[in-house]
Design a protein around this motif. Structure first.
Motif, PDB file in Angstrom:
ATOM      1  N   LEU A 156     -28.306  31.681  72.836  1.00 18.27           N
ATOM      2  CA  LEU A 156     -27.204  31.000  72.161  1.00 18.27           C
ATOM      3  C   LEU A 156     -25.908  31.790  72.303  1.00 18.27           C
ATOM      4  O   LEU A 156     -24.872  31.254  72.710  1.00 18.27           O
ATOM      5  CB  LEU A 156     -27.568  30.836  70.681  1.00 18.27           C
ATOM      6  N   LEU A 157     -25.974  33.075  71.999  1.00 18.26           N
ATOM      7  CA  LEU A 157     -24.765  33.899  72.013  1.00 18.26           C
ATOM      8  C   LEU A 157     -24.206  34.065  73.422  1.00 18.26           C
ATOM      9  O   LEU A 157     -23.011  34.293  73.614  1.00 18.26           O
ATOM     10  CB  LEU A 157     -25.047  35.288  71.408  1.00 18.26           C
ATOM     11  N   ARG A 158     -25.085  33.949  74.385  1.00 15.49           N
ATOM     12  CA  ARG A 158     -24.708  34.109  75.795  1.00 15.49           C
ATOM     13  C   ARG A 158     -23.900  32.909  76.304  1.00 15.49           C
ATOM     14  O   ARG A 158     -23.098  33.042  77.216  1.00 15.49           O
ATOM     15  CB  ARG A 158     -25.996  34.261  76.606  1.00 15.49           C
ATOM     16  N   ASP A 159     -24.098  31.765  75.681  1.00 16.36           N
ATOM     17  CA  ASP A 159     -23.544  30.513  76.220  1.00 16.36           C
ATOM     18  C   ASP A 159     -22.099  30.315  75.740  1.00 16.36           C
ATOM     19  O   ASP A 159     -21.785  29.412  74.976  1.00 16.36           O
ATOM     20  CB  ASP A 159     -24.440  29.349  75.767  1.00 16.36           C
ATOM     21  N   ARG A 160     -21.241  31.189  76.235  1.00 16.27           N
ATOM     22  CA  ARG A 160     -19.841  31.226  75.787  1.00 16.27           C
ATOM     23  C   ARG A 160     -19.123  29.897  76.001  1.00 16.27           C
ATOM     24  O   ARG A 160     -18.331  29.459  75.165  1.00 16.27           O
ATOM     25  CB  ARG A 160     -19.123  32.363  76.527  1.00 16.27           C
ATOM     26  N   ASP A 161     -19.382  29.250  77.141  1.00 16.46           N
ATOM     27  CA  ASP A 161     -18.704  27.975  77.420  1.00 16.46           C
ATOM     28  C   ASP A 161     -19.029  26.934  76.360  1.00 16.46           C
ATOM     29  O   ASP A 161     -18.154  26.262  75.831  1.00 16.46           O
ATOM     30  CB  ASP A 161     -19.135  27.432  78.800  1.00 16.46           C
ATOM     31  N   TRP A 162     -20.312  26.813  76.090  1.00 19.52           N
ATOM     32  CA  TRP A 162     -20.721  25.822  75.092  1.00 19.52           C
ATOM     33  C   TRP A 162     -20.137  26.163  73.722  1.00 19.52           C
ATOM     34  O   TRP A 162     -19.647  25.294  73.008  1.00 19.52           O
ATOM     35  CB  TRP A 162     -22.254  25.770  75.036  1.00 19.52           C
ATOM     36  N   ILE A 163     -20.171  27.449  73.374  1.00 20.52           N
ATOM     37  CA  ILE A 163     -19.643  27.859  72.063  1.00 20.52           C
ATOM     38  C   ILE A 163     -18.168  27.488  71.951  1.00 20.52           C
ATOM     39  O   ILE A 163     -17.738  26.883  70.969  1.00 20.52           O
ATOM     40  CB  ILE A 163     -19.830  29.387  71.838  1.00 20.52           C
ATOM     41  N   ASN A 164     -17.407  27.847  72.982  1.00 22.96           N
ATOM     42  CA  ASN A 164     -15.960  27.623  72.902  1.00 22.96           C
ATOM     43  C   ASN A 164     -15.559  26.171  73.106  1.00 22.96           C
ATOM     44  O   ASN A 164     -14.726  25.646  72.380  1.00 22.96           O
ATOM     45  CB  ASN A 164     -15.238  28.496  73.939  1.00 22.96           C
ATOM     46  N   GLN A 165     -16.166  25.550  74.113  1.00 21.63           N
ATOM     47  CA  GLN A 165     -15.710  24.208  74.486  1.00 21.63           C
ATOM     48  C   GLN A 165     -16.338  23.111  73.625  1.00 21.63           C
ATOM     49  O   GLN A 165     -15.732  22.088  73.392  1.00 21.63           O
ATOM     50  CB  GLN A 165     -16.029  23.921  75.967  1.00 21.63           C
ATOM     51  N   VAL A 166     -17.548  23.344  73.197  1.00 20.05           N
ATOM     52  CA  VAL A 166     -18.243  22.297  72.448  1.00 20.05           C
ATOM     53  C   VAL A 166     -18.364  22.650  70.962  1.00 20.05           C
ATOM     54  O   VAL A 166     -17.799  21.986  70.097  1.00 20.05           O
ATOM     55  CB  VAL A 166     -19.666  22.042  73.029  1.00 20.05           C
ATOM     56  N   TYR A 167     -19.064  23.724  70.710  1.00 19.46           N
ATOM     57  CA  TYR A 167     -19.474  23.980  69.332  1.00 19.46           C
ATOM     58  C   TYR A 167     -18.315  24.311  68.390  1.00 19.46           C
ATOM     59  O   TYR A 167     -18.122  23.655  67.361  1.00 19.46           O
ATOM     60  CB  TYR A 167     -20.537  25.086  69.278  1.00 19.46           C
ATOM     61  N   LEU A 168     -17.557  25.344  68.716  1.00 19.57           N
ATOM     62  CA  LEU A 168     -16.529  25.781  67.763  1.00 19.57           C
ATOM     63  C   LEU A 168     -15.463  24.709  67.544  1.00 19.57           C
ATOM     64  O   LEU A 168     -15.002  24.498  66.424  1.00 19.57           O
ATOM     65  CB  LEU A 168     -15.883  27.101  68.223  1.00 19.57           C
ATOM     66  N   ARG A 169     -15.107  24.022  68.615  1.00 22.33           N
ATOM     67  CA  ARG A 169     -14.114  22.945  68.456  1.00 22.33           C
ATOM     68  C   ARG A 169     -14.599  21.899  67.458  1.00 22.33           C
ATOM     69  O   ARG A 169     -13.890  21.500  66.542  1.00 22.33           O
ATOM     70  CB  ARG A 169     -13.854  22.257  69.795  1.00 22.33           C
TER      71      ARG A 169
END
Lengths: 474, 474
Positions: B369-382
């Motif tokens: 999970l923590l490794r998936d920076r793109d998903w975190i920034n582009q999908v999740y945090l938004r």
């Protein structure tokens, strides 16, 4: 590699050149000066010790010495830091230099940590099947601290079946899924809640001392058994309790490990009954750790759970622990639980369990696993018991060949080995040196001191490992 | 359902007939006798309190009273049993009668437990992708208690990036994956190891009191802030430490919650610097809980991690905590960790962490999970920030409409609400009655007393929930 032991034992020095340096005979000879193959002695030769000679000792805190105090920690913090003993020291050394067939063939072989490494293939396959991979919202939320009801119901059904309970066990008595490997945390929580002083027979799994000390500050009263595995009995308990009373200490509970760790003993039904009846007469809680109950690998031996008894003498003071780490060979999946009819105890443990909860997704996996009775009976237990038996036979045959005495039992992952003849003066200092010498030679064992054994020279070896590692380690 | 509040507020009694019985205005009026719509007052009206009026109080053990003693438990066991307060009482009531849209539409709506219920769809999808479903042998074995290195490396990279660390944080300073939801267990372990007495500003997340009491037996020194969210400052700390010295108590550490729970305040960089410099001058450990660091949902607010400072004044006494439960909206996946450069502290905490380890498979999932920076920034945090902001706006708009004062902040999952005007005499007994009245009306909130708030009448409401439940609850 198997030849190393035999050669060493017969005086050959070929093992010195082995890249693994995994020569425990060399270690023995260097420590003892007895030379390779120095031997003799077996269980029959062990001294008989009378009851009166068994020591009564009481431990609450360890007394730290010979350590460098950290200016950043409180006195308690410093004690916690040094409260490790050989177990943790060895465990750290192992993790820093872990044996790996390809990457680190000269690393340390771990026969110290009690885990079953024989069934990763089966468990890995079962735990990655599609029914396991669920992440529904309830699993992602805080659960009730007593655990998801689907899991408690499954545990109740599972224990009813495998403990041969005379009536269905109740889900509401299944408490608190805990993120634990062994039952020592549960024991700690219970002794934290219940006593003043708790009686336990030694040698016993040393993690209990550590956990009780770290959080509990409770007196553990040791009943020193002969190392050859004489079981704790009511008469001995009565004697010890009397000794405690004379010293102004009230014993409130007994801990019973069944199957016993490190001895591998299992209690007969009548022994269990005597024990529980005795406890009832003295109003003692009995904390029964049955975490190896499905790891009895020989058909000649029959395990009896206290939950399978027709009638518990004092159900309000009988508390049973079980978890999946040992019996399902998954130390990395930490799930343990407590079965008790006593709601006061269950509620108090639940308050503590807030800090030790199990992930929702893990609770789901465990429930799915326990539910799959066909796979457990037809696939897993058959294979696991056959593999445990084969590995046990392999190790004990080697010990026989070497003339090293040991306890021959049919439960758990360990053999309790008598290395006393390799100690010159028979002290714990010598035992520790021998332990360190093994470690220097890349073999991690557990020494008797770590189990509060009363006689120096006993070691626990974990045999539940693949043959090539057993060969290397020997 | 939204209309209930408005109607109630304007004097309508239509809400009484609602099947959910979810009418908090009714509860207020019944308790206070002020009648529906009784109101007025806002933050500007709150009394200013001078520094000298802030109380210094010290707590170690709670003093139990009014409870039935269990004959099966020790005195400590009994205290643990009753050491629950409103938080646990409400939590139990909720779990016994949990609201469910289909199965239990008249059940309790939980606005008391601090969890983010807005992103289960995203997390459920991500956590069931094929990269998550791994069960390699190393994940099934006992890990090193300091955690699998793959996870510690990933946490170090993650914190370096999101805390904006001036230099890469080191994996070896990332300690001990812990099976925890909040950071209170870590805090407990630290205060267990470090002090005599620890200073903390109130109101603060009440779980800390419970955990420190249950295991730690350490004095918590409370710095009573104004409920409106005045931050703890060095001058106040100095005053409190002096008070403690006069009472023979040495303060060894400060706890800093950033973002603060329950107030939602975040500290500026200069405030952090002042605080840490002050701590250094007094040789105090600073325990910084940043578990809501990625839950700052408004772009106008900027969170500063202490790990992002150019230079830590006293790195050996600065310990930072973070975990995924809050920032990734997964309370059921219990993973927290400690970042500290102090190896003495890290080792001592590691000794305790033996009891709180995280499953290997969960460590793998967290690392993925923590490794998936793109998903975190582009999908999740938004998505998460947008949803948090919308829910916050919804709740605060309703509060404004009702004329109920509150702290308007941009971090965390909570709004700190001022219900003081609904208390007749302004006592904690009244506050508790109001809290119970809410619960009777199927709304679980947290009252200020649970956070050691100095003024009766403040409540924390969790807004991070779906709109239909927010509507129902209001």
């Amino acid at each position: 590699m198997l030849s190393i032991l035999k050669q060493s034992h017969s005086g050959s020095s070929s093992s010195v050149a082995m890249p693994q340096g995994l020569d425990f005979s060399q270690a023995l000879s260097e420590i003892t000066g007895m030379g390779r193959g120095g031997g003799g002695g077996d269980l029959q030769e062990m001294r008989a010790r009378t009851l009166s000679k068994r020591r009564v000792d009481m431990h609450g805190f360890c007394s730290p010495s010979d350590f460098q105090r950290s200016p950043y920690l409180s006195a308690r913090g410093n004690i916690v830091s040094i409260f490790r003993g050989s177990t943790e020291e060895g465990y750290k050394a192992y993790h820093a230099d872990k044996y790996d067939e390809d990457k680190n063939p000269n690393g340390i072989i771990n026969f110290g940590t009690s885990e079953n490494k024989l069934c990763f293939d089966l468990m890995s396959k079962r735990l990655t099947q599609t029914d396991m991979n669920l992440m529904e919202p309830p699993l992602l939320q805080y659960p009730d601290w007593t655990g998801h009801m689907f899991l408690r119901e499954e545990v109740a059904r599972f224990l009813t079946y495998y403990c041969k309970a005379p009536a269905p066990l109740k889900a509401e008595n299944v408490g608190n899924p805990l993120s634990i490997g062994d039952c020592d945390l549960l024991i700690t929580n219970l002794v934290f809640l219940v006593p003043e002083a708790v009686l336990i027979a030694t040698p016993f799994y040393g993690g209990i001392t550590q956990s009780v000390f770290l959080y509990g500050n409770v007196k553990l009263v040791y009943a020193y058994l002969d190392s050859k595995g004489l079981k704790i009995c009511p008469m001995m308990c009565a004697f010890l309790i009397l000794c405690c009373v004379l010293q102004g200490v009230t014993v409130r509970a007994l801990i019973l490990l069944n199957p016993q760790n490190p001895l591998g003993d299992i209690y007969s039904l009548s022994e269990l009954r005597d024990y529980l009846e005795f406890a009832k007469r003295h109003e003692l809680h009995v904390i029964v750790d049955e975490i190896y109950m499905l790891s009895v690998f020989d058909e000649s031996a029959t395990f009896h759970s206290v939950l399978g008894m027709d009638r518990l003498p004092d159900p309000q003071r009988t508390h049973v622990m079980w978890g999946i780490t040992k019996d399902f060979a998954v130390s990395g999946i930490r799930f343990g639980t407590l079965y008790t009819e006593n709601q006061d105890v269950a509620n108090a443990v639940a308050s503590l369990c807030y800090f030790h909860g199990v992930c929702g997704s893990v609770q789901h996996k465990v429930a799915q696993l326990l539910r799959d009775r066909d796979w457990i009976n037809q696939v897993y237990l058959r294979a696991n018991h056959a593999r445990l038996k084969a590995a046990h036979t392999y190790v004990t045959d080697e010990l026989k060949t070497l003339g090293v005495p040991f306890l021959n039992r049919n439960a758990g992952f360990f053999v309790w080995i008598d290395f006393r003849k390799y100690l010159k003066t028979g002290t714990f200092e010598e035992e520790m040196l021998l332990w360190k010498r093994f470690l220097d030679n890349k073999v991690l064992l557990s020494c008797g001191k770590a189990f509060e054994c009363s006689e120096p020279g006993w070691f626990r070896i974990i045999f539940a490992d693949k043959t090539h590692r057993l060969q290397l380690g020997q």
